[in-house]
Every structure is written in structure tokens, then in C-alpha cells.
Design an enzyme around this catalytic site. Structure first.
Site, PDB file in Angstrom:
ATOM      1  CB  SER A  15     -43.633  15.948 -10.996  1.00  0.00           C
ATOM      2  OG  SER A  15     -44.497  16.524 -11.932  1.00  0.00           O
ATOM      3  CG  ASP A 124     -45.998   9.024 -17.720  1.00  0.00           C
ATOM      4  OD1 ASP A 124     -46.989   9.111 -16.976  1.00  0.00           O
ATOM      5  OD2 ASP A 124     -45.689   9.897 -18.553  1.00  0.00           O
TER       6      ASP A 124
END
Length: 161
Positions: A15, A124
Site C-alpha cells: 500500500s 505480498d
């Protein structure tokens, strides 16, 4: 003012990378003044930390600033304050909607805006170390999201040129 929040698990890899990339795109197009852009994590483990060294490295290699980006945990207020909440994977999507099921209309996976990748996750890199792959997905997702916004908000097209 269009308010965009990018969300991943810990707010140190994906993010903040998306926040930096999107801000960079907005700057290049002369649209930064029309946006508030931030990022947050589902968990608060890394609150106050800079982005992960792998994220910083890939952003440095691509000339993208991450100055002023520090990890924070998402708050229920964010779901009211932001117009678009872009999550990186299915788990983030479910976690955000658990905070406020009424926010469903403004929560999207980043790759939902990329033709042929709707519903796909941005993996991730904290666990895989594959920051380049993640950067390419984030870059593509942010570009396509901005194209979507220009269609949704025609004044942005005029403002940027």
C-alpha cells in the site's frame, strides 16, 4: 477533492508503494491538487515505520519519492472519509468490509481496474521478496485506476491539460 486510500496488511510494502506510485502519476499529469492520497494497514504492527527496504529500493530505482509515507492502521473513520479504498488482496477486502459493511460501494481490489485481472490479488512481497513483480502490478493498477477516474470525473481530463 477526490480522496483515495490504499490498504494492505501491514502498510509497509504494497500500500505505501501504491500510494507513492499513484502520487507520482498525479504529479506527472498535473492532477495532484485534486487528490488526497494515503495508505493504511489492516494491522498496526508497523505503525510509524517507513516503507519496507524492498519497497524503498524499487521506488528509488524508478525515481519515485516515498517521502513522508509512514505506516498507520486503518480506522473506521477512513471508510467514511475516503471516496475510494483500494485493497491489495481478497483478505484485505474482507477485513475492510468487516470494519463497515456499508462501505462496499467504495472498496475495490487495485487490480479490479486492469482488464483481465479483476479479482486478482497483488501478492505480498514481505513473504516472497518479489518487489519488482509487485511494483509492475501496482504500476499497472494505478495507471488503470487513474484512467477510470478520468472517465468518472471528466473535469480531471481538463484539469491535467
Amino acid at each position: 477533492m477526490i480522496k483515495v486510500l490504499f490498504v494492505c496488511l501491514g502498510n509497509i510494502c504494497r500500500s505505501p508503494m501504491a500510494e507513492a506510485v499513484f502520487k507520482h502519476l498525479l504529479e506527472k499529469e498535473g492532477l495532484a491538487g485534486h487528490f488526497t492520497v494515503d495508505s493504511a494497514g489492516i494491522g498496526g504492527w508497523h505503525t510509524g515505520e517507513k516503507p519496507h527496504r524492498g519497497t524503498r529500493k524499487i521506488l528509488d530505482e524508478n525515481g519515485i519519492s516515498y517521502e513522508g509515507i509512514y505506516a498507520r492502521q486503518i480506522r473506521r473513520d477512513d471508510l467514511r472519509e475516503f471516496d475510494y479504498i483500494l485493497v491489495m488482496d481478497e483478505e484485505n477486502y474482507e477485513d475492510v468490509l468487516r470494519l463497515d459493511p456499508g462501505a462496499k460501494g467504495k472498496v475495490f481490489r487495485l487490480l479490479d481496474f486492469v482488464p483481465g485481472k479483476k479479482g486478482m490479488d497483488v501478492p505480498d512481497p514481505y513473504y516472497t521478496g518479489r518487489f519488482r513483480e509487485v511494483y509492475e502490478l501496482v504500476q499497472e493498477g494505478c495507471r488503470k485506476f487513474l484512467e477510470h477516474l478520468k472517465r468518472e470525473h471528466p473535469l480531471l481530463t481538463k484539469a491535467g491539460h
